[in-house]
Write a protein that holds these residues in place. Sequence first.
Motif, PDB file in Angstrom:
ATOM      1  N   ALA A   1      45.251  89.573  23.596  1.00 23.31           N
ATOM      2  CA  ALA A   1      44.065  89.175  22.825  1.00 23.31           C
ATOM      3  C   ALA A   1      44.491  88.568  21.492  1.00 23.31           C
ATOM      4  O   ALA A   1      43.925  87.563  21.042  1.00 23.31           O
ATOM      5  CB  ALA A   1      43.156  90.383  22.603  1.00 23.31           C
ATOM      6  N   GLN A   2      45.514  89.183  20.875  1.00 22.25           N
ATOM      7  CA  GLN A   2      46.026  88.651  19.612  1.00 22.25           C
ATOM      8  C   GLN A   2      46.611  87.250  19.809  1.00 22.25           C
ATOM      9  O   GLN A   2      46.379  86.343  19.016  1.00 22.25           O
ATOM     10  CB  GLN A   2      47.094  89.588  19.042  1.00 22.25           C
ATOM     11  CG  GLN A   2      47.862  89.050  17.835  1.00 22.25           C
ATOM     12  CD  GLN A   2      46.961  88.838  16.639  1.00 22.25           C
ATOM     13  OE1 GLN A   2      46.059  89.617  16.385  1.00 22.25           O
ATOM     14  NE2 GLN A   2      47.212  87.768  15.890  1.00 22.25           N
ATOM     15  N   ALA A   3      47.343  87.075  20.888  1.00 22.56           N
ATOM     16  CA  ALA A   3      47.945  85.773  21.171  1.00 22.56           C
ATOM     17  C   ALA A   3      46.866  84.717  21.401  1.00 22.56           C
ATOM     18  O   ALA A   3      46.956  83.599  20.885  1.00 22.56           O
ATOM     19  CB  ALA A   3      48.862  85.870  22.393  1.00 22.56           C
ATOM     20  N   TRP A   4      45.831  85.072  22.160  1.00 17.81           N
ATOM     21  CA  TRP A   4      44.759  84.103  22.416  1.00 17.81           C
ATOM     22  C   TRP A   4      44.001  83.757  21.136  1.00 17.81           C
ATOM     23  O   TRP A   4      43.582  82.612  20.942  1.00 17.81           O
ATOM     24  CB  TRP A   4      43.787  84.644  23.475  1.00 17.81           C
ATOM     25  CG  TRP A   4      44.257  84.435  24.880  1.00 17.81           C
ATOM     26  CD1 TRP A   4      44.618  85.370  25.793  1.00 17.81           C
ATOM     27  CD2 TRP A   4      44.417  83.167  25.538  1.00 17.81           C
ATOM     28  NE1 TRP A   4      45.008  84.795  26.968  1.00 17.81           N
ATOM     29  CE2 TRP A   4      44.890  83.429  26.847  1.00 17.81           C
ATOM     30  CE3 TRP A   4      44.220  81.845  25.150  1.00 17.81           C
ATOM     31  CZ2 TRP A   4      45.155  82.428  27.768  1.00 17.81           C
ATOM     32  CZ3 TRP A   4      44.483  80.835  26.070  1.00 17.81           C
ATOM     33  CH2 TRP A   4      44.937  81.117  27.348  1.00 17.81           C
ATOM     34  N   ARG A   5      43.805  84.738  20.248  1.00 15.69           N
ATOM     35  CA  ARG A   5      43.142  84.442  18.964  1.00 15.69           C
ATOM     36  C   ARG A   5      43.943  83.406  18.185  1.00 15.69           C
ATOM     37  O   ARG A   5      43.378  82.529  17.526  1.00 15.69           O
ATOM     38  CB  ARG A   5      42.992  85.715  18.130  1.00 15.69           C
ATOM     39  CG  ARG A   5      41.831  86.591  18.526  1.00 15.69           C
ATOM     40  CD  ARG A   5      41.536  87.634  17.456  1.00 15.69           C
ATOM     41  NE  ARG A   5      42.635  88.555  17.251  1.00 15.69           N
ATOM     42  CZ  ARG A   5      42.809  89.681  17.924  1.00 15.69           C
ATOM     43  NH1 ARG A   5      41.969  90.014  18.889  1.00 15.69           N
ATOM     44  NH2 ARG A   5      43.821  90.479  17.661  1.00 15.69           N
ATOM     45  N   THR A   6      45.257  83.514  18.273  1.00  9.11           N
ATOM     46  CA  THR A   6      46.113  82.595  17.535  1.00  9.11           C
ATOM     47  C   THR A   6      46.032  81.185  18.088  1.00  9.11           C
ATOM     48  O   THR A   6      45.826  80.223  17.345  1.00  9.11           O
ATOM     49  CB  THR A   6      47.577  83.093  17.568  1.00  9.11           C
ATOM     50  OG1 THR A   6      47.650  84.392  16.971  1.00  9.11           O
ATOM     51  CG2 THR A   6      48.480  82.142  16.794  1.00  9.11           C
ATOM     52  N   VAL A   7      46.159  81.046  19.408  1.00  2.48           N
ATOM     53  CA  VAL A   7      46.202  79.702  19.995  1.00  2.48           C
ATOM     54  C   VAL A   7      44.825  79.044  20.041  1.00  2.48           C
ATOM     55  O   VAL A   7      44.729  77.814  20.096  1.00  2.48           O
ATOM     56  CB  VAL A   7      46.826  79.723  21.407  1.00  2.48           C
ATOM     57  CG1 VAL A   7      48.273  80.190  21.336  1.00  2.48           C
ATOM     58  CG2 VAL A   7      46.023  80.591  22.368  1.00  2.48           C
ATOM     59  N   THR A   8      43.755  79.846  20.023  1.00  2.42           N
ATOM     60  CA  THR A   8      42.406  79.260  20.028  1.00  2.42           C
ATOM     61  C   THR A   8      41.864  79.098  18.614  1.00  2.42           C
ATOM     62  O   THR A   8      40.712  78.707  18.431  1.00  2.42           O
ATOM     63  CB  THR A   8      41.436  80.130  20.853  1.00  2.42           C
ATOM     64  OG1 THR A   8      41.425  81.467  20.337  1.00  2.42           O
ATOM     65  CG2 THR A   8      41.829  80.136  22.308  1.00  2.42           C
ATOM     66  N   LYS A   9      42.706  79.422  17.632  1.00  5.98           N
ATOM     67  CA  LYS A   9      42.363  79.225  16.220  1.00  5.98           C
ATOM     68  C   LYS A   9      41.078  79.949  15.828  1.00  5.98           C
ATOM     69  O   LYS A   9      40.115  79.366  15.301  1.00  5.98           O
ATOM     70  CB  LYS A   9      42.255  77.729  15.887  1.00  5.98           C
ATOM     71  CG  LYS A   9      43.567  76.979  16.114  1.00  5.98           C
ATOM     72  CD  LYS A   9      43.433  75.496  15.872  1.00  5.98           C
ATOM     73  CE  LYS A   9      44.767  74.781  16.027  1.00  5.98           C
ATOM     74  NZ  LYS A   9      45.380  74.970  17.350  1.00  5.98           N
ATOM     75  N   ALA A  10      41.080  81.250  16.056  1.00  2.00           N
ATOM     76  CA  ALA A  10      39.966  82.091  15.625  1.00  2.00           C
ATOM     77  C   ALA A  10      39.844  82.004  14.105  1.00  2.00           C
ATOM     78  O   ALA A  10      40.842  81.752  13.408  1.00  2.00           O
ATOM     79  CB  ALA A  10      40.207  83.546  16.053  1.00  2.00           C
ATOM     80  N   PRO A  11      38.637  82.174  13.545  1.00  2.00           N
ATOM     81  CA  PRO A  11      38.457  82.076  12.090  1.00  2.00           C
ATOM     82  C   PRO A  11      39.446  82.958  11.331  1.00  2.00           C
ATOM     83  O   PRO A  11      39.632  84.128  11.668  1.00  2.00           O
ATOM     84  CB  PRO A  11      37.017  82.552  11.889  1.00  2.00           C
ATOM     85  CG  PRO A  11      36.338  82.231  13.175  1.00  2.00           C
ATOM     86  CD  PRO A  11      37.378  82.463  14.241  1.00  2.00           C
ATOM     87  N   GLU A  12      40.069  82.376  10.320  1.00  2.00           N
ATOM     88  CA  GLU A  12      41.073  83.088   9.534  1.00  2.00           C
ATOM     89  C   GLU A  12      40.429  83.783   8.333  1.00  2.00           C
ATOM     90  O   GLU A  12      39.623  83.195   7.612  1.00  2.00           O
ATOM     91  CB  GLU A  12      42.138  82.113   9.030  1.00  2.00           C
ATOM     92  CG  GLU A  12      43.031  81.538  10.111  1.00  2.00           C
ATOM     93  CD  GLU A  12      44.077  82.532  10.596  1.00  2.00           C
ATOM     94  OE1 GLU A  12      44.443  83.449   9.837  1.00  2.00           O
ATOM     95  OE2 GLU A  12      44.527  82.376  11.753  1.00  2.00           O
TER      96      GLU A  12
END
Length: 345
Positions: free
Chosen positions: A40-51
């Motif tokens: 889930a953490q990896a997908w948040r990174t590659v999908t550019k979840a709000p920072e």
Amino acid sequence: MATNDNGGFGGGEAHDIEFAFGHKRPKGRRLTLGKNGAKAQAWRTVTKAPEVMVRVSGGGKNLQHVKAHFDYISRNGKLDMVNDQGERISGKDQVADLFDSWDMDLSKGQGTNRQAFNVVLSMPAGTDPEKVLAAAQGFARETLYGKHQYAMVLHTQESDPHKDAPAHPHVHLIIKAEGYDGKRLHIRKATLQTWRESFAEQLRDRGIEANATPRVVRGVTKKAKTPAIYHLEKRGESKVRAEKLNEAKTELNAGTQEMKPWERAILNRRNKTLREMLQAAKQYEGEGDIALATAIRQHAADLPKPETERHQLKKEIVEKVTRIRTQSKEAEQAHQVEKGTDKDR
């Protein structure tokens, strides 16, 4: 200036890079990533979840400065403060009473050391403000409660009486530097990254998608400007920017191509981080998750080329000169056409 065509970037922050892709849990991190949590953490990174953003905006070195910040963030009592007990503090008199309860006059190092830290926690416009405040409270309670006194105020474009209130919801958190045990708080770069991760997790616990990837993972190479420098540049009053522009002009005129030491270091970090990204992709591919491995590789390929402020200033100068020359050439051509027309008459 020389640039590197390689996508991605790298650096000595290998643990942060691995963490951003769920590849490895860095030592000392609060977050516990199981297999599903890691992905889930990896997908948040590659999908550019709000920072999330967590930054130190300053801090007073005497009690007068700290009191002024109390008044500033509460807009002189017009906005509610929340103390470390979760109590709402309303009105100018209650804000003054809260400040008095901190006994700032007893803190050591008056006028020399920071007596309080001013921290801002924010999310992009459109994020639920009350959830941002609740996440900030959860973060502060987990990180500071029982160690340091603190208070916070939520600012939104709707509630903030300031004429230039920004659209993004943010919380001003003020922390007393001297703890209950007399030890002082020290906020380092690693501290801020850990705080970002904790704040992001608090937001996710409240149903808001949020991430806290390190700058290197996002391809950010230019240092963020301090608020003071930002506003000076906005008004065109920054002497620092003027000096950098003059230096860039001199280097362009001299044809200087030699890289500065920090630029070489940026390129080295970028290449090292790229290797870390590809290593994470290879591991996920080996586990059979082709989609995630492909997304990580694409993320690395899509990263912007490294660019320093010096490089950006040179580009601005070249573009301006090119624009002026083009306008001059067009004006000359128009003049020649006009002269030809006059002769035909």
